[in-house]
Design a protein around this motif. Structure first.
Motif, short mmCIF file in Angstrom:
data_model
loop_
_atom_site.label_atom_id
_atom_site.label_comp_id
_atom_site.label_asym_id
_atom_site.label_seq_id
_atom_site.Cartn_x
_atom_site.Cartn_y
_atom_site.Cartn_z
N THR A 735 0.83 -1.20 0.00
CA THR A 735 0.00 0.00 0.00
C THR A 735 0.87 1.25 0.00
N MET A 736 1.96 1.20 0.71
CA MET A 736 2.89 2.32 0.70
C MET A 736 3.48 2.53 -0.70
N LEU A 737 3.81 1.42 -1.40
CA LEU A 737 4.35 1.55 -2.76
C LEU A 737 3.34 2.20 -3.69
N LEU A 738 2.08 1.77 -3.61
CA LEU A 738 1.05 2.37 -4.44
C LEU A 738 0.90 3.86 -4.13
N ALA A 739 0.92 4.21 -2.85
CA ALA A 739 0.80 5.61 -2.46
C ALA A 739 2.00 6.42 -2.95
N CYS A 740 3.18 5.82 -2.90
CA CYS A 740 4.37 6.50 -3.40
C CYS A 740 4.24 6.81 -4.89
N GLY A 880 0.18 2.67 5.47
CA GLY A 880 0.91 2.74 4.20
C GLY A 880 0.45 3.87 3.33
N THR A 881 -0.87 4.07 3.27
CA THR A 881 -1.42 5.16 2.46
C THR A 881 -0.98 6.52 2.99
N ALA A 882 -0.90 6.66 4.31
CA ALA A 882 -0.51 7.94 4.88
C ALA A 882 0.99 8.20 4.77
N PHE A 883 1.78 7.17 4.98
CA PHE A 883 3.23 7.36 5.02
C PHE A 883 3.85 7.43 3.63
N GLY A 884 3.27 6.72 2.65
CA GLY A 884 3.85 6.64 1.32
C GLY A 884 4.09 7.98 0.65
N PRO A 885 3.07 8.85 0.52
CA PRO A 885 3.29 10.13 -0.16
C PRO A 885 4.32 11.01 0.53
N ILE A 886 4.34 10.96 1.87
CA ILE A 886 5.32 11.79 2.59
C ILE A 886 6.74 11.32 2.27
N TRP A 887 6.94 10.02 2.33
CA TRP A 887 8.27 9.49 2.05
C TRP A 887 8.68 9.74 0.61
N ALA A 888 7.79 9.40 -0.34
CA ALA A 888 8.14 9.53 -1.76
C ALA A 888 8.36 10.97 -2.16
N GLY A 889 7.46 11.87 -1.69
CA GLY A 889 7.61 13.27 -2.05
C GLY A 889 8.91 13.86 -1.56
N THR A 890 9.24 13.57 -0.31
CA THR A 890 10.49 14.10 0.25
C THR A 890 11.70 13.51 -0.47
N PHE A 891 11.71 12.22 -0.69
CA PHE A 891 12.85 11.56 -1.32
C PHE A 891 13.03 12.02 -2.77
N TYR A 892 11.92 12.13 -3.50
CA TYR A 892 12.00 12.52 -4.92
C TYR A 892 12.48 13.95 -5.06
N GLN A 893 12.05 14.82 -4.17
CA GLN A 893 12.48 16.21 -4.25
C GLN A 893 13.98 16.34 -4.03
#
Length: 938
Positions: A735-740, A880-893
């Motif tokens: 779920t975290m991967l999908l959110a990412c 997973g849904t809550a944590f994924g976008p935070i992690w991916a957005g920060t890492f991608y930036q």
């Protein structure tokens, strides 16, 4: 375009076509006063925009009317190649007192004047060198120079330009604009910014070849497209220096901002940088005549004199006497009444009032302008400068609201200020004759309009938000500074996202652990249907609040109830499925449920949008109430397994007088039907255990367990199962991967492939569509076991995420590869679930809870622990849904696409070891293992 037809003053014209074929309900004008437009229905609308920044001396000016009538008494028309008129000569003399030596007057539009200037620039170089290669023009991103073919090419107003791109010439390129709100980098000084923009223009000259460029064309203060963006000090000088260095002409388009609109006679005079050619219009005739003009400096005229002596250009209505007479009188009034000074004074007041009323507004991103030429730009998030979705049409809403009775103000709405497509703003450009009280009244009415529209947005945000996110493909993304097409633009959130993000944070849509635990405990200890119905009641209450409430605290309460409803329904619903279906088919049935969930997510926003557009706001909620009522009716027809067992027992007694084995013999005998039923529920998974294992499990738990185990014994037992924890961790990871992917994919395709927001949204179909086959993938786990299906899914996901790292260029092959990889990622993630429940892992959890129920029947009670186990699974999905976008957005930036994809591939591989060691096989394999070697299960 005007076609013959009847005109009904009580309704829309039947033969008149301006832009839209649906007969927009524009009011029919009856008369005007200097600052107001009066309609046939009695409205008196304050003209705060001067039309399209046209009106300078106001409506119905008696002096201009007299000048027009006098000219009509002399001559209304003569061809400029045959005759000249006094009005045209006097207008030229008046306009050329500043810097210019010649004038070409064009009695049509500013677009044609810009094209005239472009032709003049080309001929200038032909006069100097007949073999010249100069034929190109450089303009700026986010500019607007007109709607003819040539001017569309020079401009960059994407919303208006896109349909005609195949028709446009390719001799135009665009550089960055001077736009401090969206282009200035963090910690960059104004001087450094100007130097960077000058270098950008220099680089463009060398890219296309300095010897090929005729002119650089620029709006000193950008008008409609970006919204009244003034230049930084030194910017115009720096741009002109680059042009002079390469021998190109420097050209101003002041059609909108010139002739006093910005507080000086020419907008460029504030910077002190005169051009070689200037185009003026709009306030030249103040709306009394459609007239524009091209002002030419001595250098260009001298080249014509020494060359052919003739400008190869002419039009039928050029230098039309009536138009020249009207413009001449307008310009005389502006000079004699010192209206440019009034523009500067009233502009300062307008600026101060707008800043006072809107600087703290949560959705106002920028207030900018000069003189009586001002803009308010709206953003969904002030911190990221993310615009509202185009589907919301926010600026147009405000313009339409202003024309409604009770608001009575005209606002010049536009969009595209963020990236050419997204971004909402409106312009305020009242006539030069406004007083202090007029300016105060304008701001008062603007405030009323803005507050009213955002009140509607708050009411509708919960209905339209999902639709806008799907249509625009903007799942919480934001373009970082320096990444957008305007070098620092943002794009992203749905309507009223800032409010809803705050509400989400308060209500915890990521699902609080306690909320799931209580729902699971209630479903296990009593009837499954009761908490399910309670969840539907909560959903009904939340929908009522969303429908009728618009205060923030009401929306917060509605969101809390919605979250509670989801927690109860998901947990109790999954437990009902576990009760109702055969263990051999548990994976397929869970797949069915969440394929249906995916269909709902895909089509309900579309349905809501269609209903909203055609039937209105409340019609959407009528459908929602109907769906909830229908679900309640279905619950009435549902028979739980426990109830069915009792009925079967009674029927058996009636038939032969003997109890049915494994069921309740007689309620009056005092036998525990529920406990007997519990014994039969899991007959297929009955596990005989060694005595020592049994004694260990059933020895005094209060002495052997921690305080958590004593307080929450069922949860403690569930949490001690490695197999169950592997299922929960697998659910969280995927779920975290999908959110990412959801959070960064739209940003990647928009930055790399330059796709529109709609295209970025469509890319999600490659992931979502495979999830419709969830039942098929779930049945694979029933047939071949959860372990092999999950490992296949993990492996495919890892491989395709790693391969996605190679997609890095705006090429057709890269686009095709990305779609292919995403399809396989979608299939892989569907193998173990979509966003909420992963069929094989959920099936494996089902098998493990069956085993634990056998060994801990006294602790679990007669209802078992299925609901509580599924509550832990739902908790993992929410996390997973809550944590994924935070992690991916920060890492991608902070990194880039390849590194981000490689990291996601690494995350996808982590659960594989646990699945290999602990995850089991199919239901049949479970039975066989239990019968052949029961001790191995211990």
């Amino acid at each position: 375009i005007l076609e013959m037809g009847s005109l009904d003053v009580d309704g829309p014209p039947t033969g008149y076509f301006y832009r839209h074929t649906d007969n927009e309900p524009y009011a029919l004008v009856k008369s005007c006063s200097p600052l107001y437009v009066e309609t046939v229905n009695g409205q008196r609308i304050l003209d705060a925009t001067g039309g399209a920044s046209v009106s300078a001396v106001g409506h119905r000016n008696s002096r201009v009317k007299k000048a027009i009538n006098s000219q009509l008494d002399e001559v209304e028309y003569c061809h400029p190649s045959f005759f000249k008129t006094t009005a045209a000569l006097q207008l030229a003399d008046l306009l050329l007192k500043s810097h210019f030596s010649e004038l070409q007057a064009n009695d049509i539009s500013g677009s044609e004047a810009v094209e005239m200037a472009m032709k003049l620039a080309r001929q200038y170089f032909l006069e100097i060198d007949p073999n010249t290669r100069r034929h190109r023009f450089i303009a700026r991103q986010g500019s607007w120079h007109g709607c003819t073919i040539g001017t569309l090419a020079v401009g960059d107003f994407k919303v208006r330009k896109a349909p005609y791109i195949p028709l446009l010439p390719d001799n135009v390129s665009h550089v960055l604009p001077c736009h401090t709100y969206r282009g200035l980098k963090k910690n960059e000084s104004h001087e450094a910014y100007v130097a960077r923009l000058a270098q950008n223009l220099e680089d463009e000259f060398y890219r296309v070849g300095p010897e090929t460029v005729c002119a650089f064309i620029v709006e000193p203060i950008v008008g409609t497209a970006l919204g009244c963006v003034p230049p930084l000090p030194g910017y115009l000088q720096a741009m002109k220096a680059v042009c002079d260095r390469h021998g190109a002409l420097f050209m101003y388009d002041e059609i909108m901002c010139g002739l006093g609109r910005s507080g000086t006679r020419h907008a460029w005079q504030a910077e002190g940088t005169p051009p070689d050619i200037e185009i003026v219009g709009k306030t030249l005739g103040s709306g009394y005549a459609p007239i524009s003009a091209v002002l030419i400096n001595e250098k260009v005229i001298e080249a014509l004199r020494r060359g052919s002596g003739c400008f190869t250009h002419g039009q039928t209505f050029q230098n039309l006497p009536v138009g020249c007479a009207a413009a001449l009188e307008v310009q005389r009034i502006i000079q004699e009444d010192d209206l440019v000074t009034n523009v500067a004074r009233m502009g300062a007041l307008l600026s101060a009032l707008l800043h006072a009323r809107f600087d703290a507004h949560p959705y106002v991103g920028d207030i900018r302008g000069r003189g009586l030429f001002w803009c308010i730009e709206f953003v969904a998030d002030r911190a990221t400068k993310a615009p509202f979705p185009a589907a919301l049409n926010l600026a147009k809403r405000m313009a339409n609201r202003g024309l409604e009775p009770g608001y009575d103000i005209s606002l010049f709405a536009a969009n595209g200020s963020a990236d050419g497509w997204l971004g909402d703003h409106f312009l305020l450009c009242p006539p030069y004759i406004v007083s202090e009280s007029d300016v105060e009244e304008i701001v008062k009415r603007v405030v009323k309009v803005v507050e009213s529209v955002f009140e509607d947005v708050r009411r509708e945000g919960l209905v339209k938000g999902m639709l806008d996110g799907l249509v625009e493909g903007e799942r919480g993304e934001a373009v970082p500074n320096g990444a957008g097409p305007y070098d620092g633009l943002t794009s992203g959130d749905g309507p009223d996202d800032k409010l809803m993000n705050g509400i989400d944070g308060i209500s915890g849509t990521g699902r609080f652990p306690l909320r799931f635990s209580i729902a699971g405990w209630a479903a296990d200890r009593g009837s499954r249907s009761t908490p399910f119905l309670f969840g539907l009641v909560l959903a009904f209450a939340a929908t009522v609040l969303f429908c009728f409430g618009h205060a923030p605290w009401v929306l917060v309460l509605g969101r809390v109830l919605q979250g509670l409803s989801a927690s109860v329904i998901y947990t109790a619903g999954l437990a009902l499925i576990a009760d109702a279906v055969d263990p051999d088919e548990i994976g397929a049935w869970i797949g069915f449920v969440f394929s249906g969930n995916t269909l709902g997510l895909l089509f309900s926003p579309l349905l809501a949008g269609i209903v909203y557009d055609y039937l209105g706001y409340y019609a959407v909620f009528i459908i929602l109430f109907g769906v909830i009522a229908f679900d309640v009716v279905l619950r009435g027809f549902m028979v739980e397994k426990r109830t069915a067992e009792k009925w079967r027992a009674k029927e058996a007694i009636i038939q032969d007088g003997s109890p049915v084995e494994g069921t309740c013999a007689d309620e009056e005998t005092g036998s525990d039907s529920d406990s007997t039923m519990a014994e039969t529920e899991n007959t297929a998974l009955r596990l005989p255990l060694p005595d020592e294992r049994s004694s260990l499990l059933h020895s005094n738990p209060k002495r052997s367990q921690s305080w958590i185990g004593r307080t929450f014994p069922t949860m403690a037992i569930l949490a001690s199962s490695p197999r169950l924890l592997v299922a929960i961790y697998g659910a969280f990871t995927h779920t975290m991967l999908l959110a990412c992917i959801d959070s960064i994919l739209p940003l990647f395709v928009k930055r790399t492939f330059e796709w529109t927001s709609s295209g970025a949204g469509m890319i999600f179909l490659t992931i979502t569509c495979p999830s419709l086959f969830g039942a098929f993938f779930g049945s694979l786990s029933d047939r071949y076991g959860s372990k092999i299906v999950c490992l296949t899914g993990f492996g495919t996901t890892v491989i395709n995420l790693a391969l996605m790292a190679v997609v890095a260029h705006n090429a057709l092959l890269d686009k095709i590869l990305l779609c292919i990889f995403l399809v396989f990622v979608g299939k892989s993630l569907s193998c173990i679930g979509l966003n909420l429940i992963f069929p094989p892992l959920a099936a494996d959890l089902f098998y493990e809870v069956g085993i634990l129920t056998e060994t801990h029947s006294e602790t679990f009670g007669k209802g078992g622990a299925y609901a509580q186990a599924y509550s832990l699974l739902c908790l993992a999905l929410g996390a997973g849904t809550a944590f994924g976008p935070i992690w991916a957005g920060t890492f991608y930036q902070k990194t880039n696409w390849p590194i981000t994809m490689a990291t996601l591939a690494g995350l996808a591989s982590l659960p594989a070891l646990g699945v290999y060691v602990y995850t089991g096989g199919s239901a049949n394999e479970e039975k066989e293992a239990n019968m052949e070697d029961p001790e191995s299960r211990v």
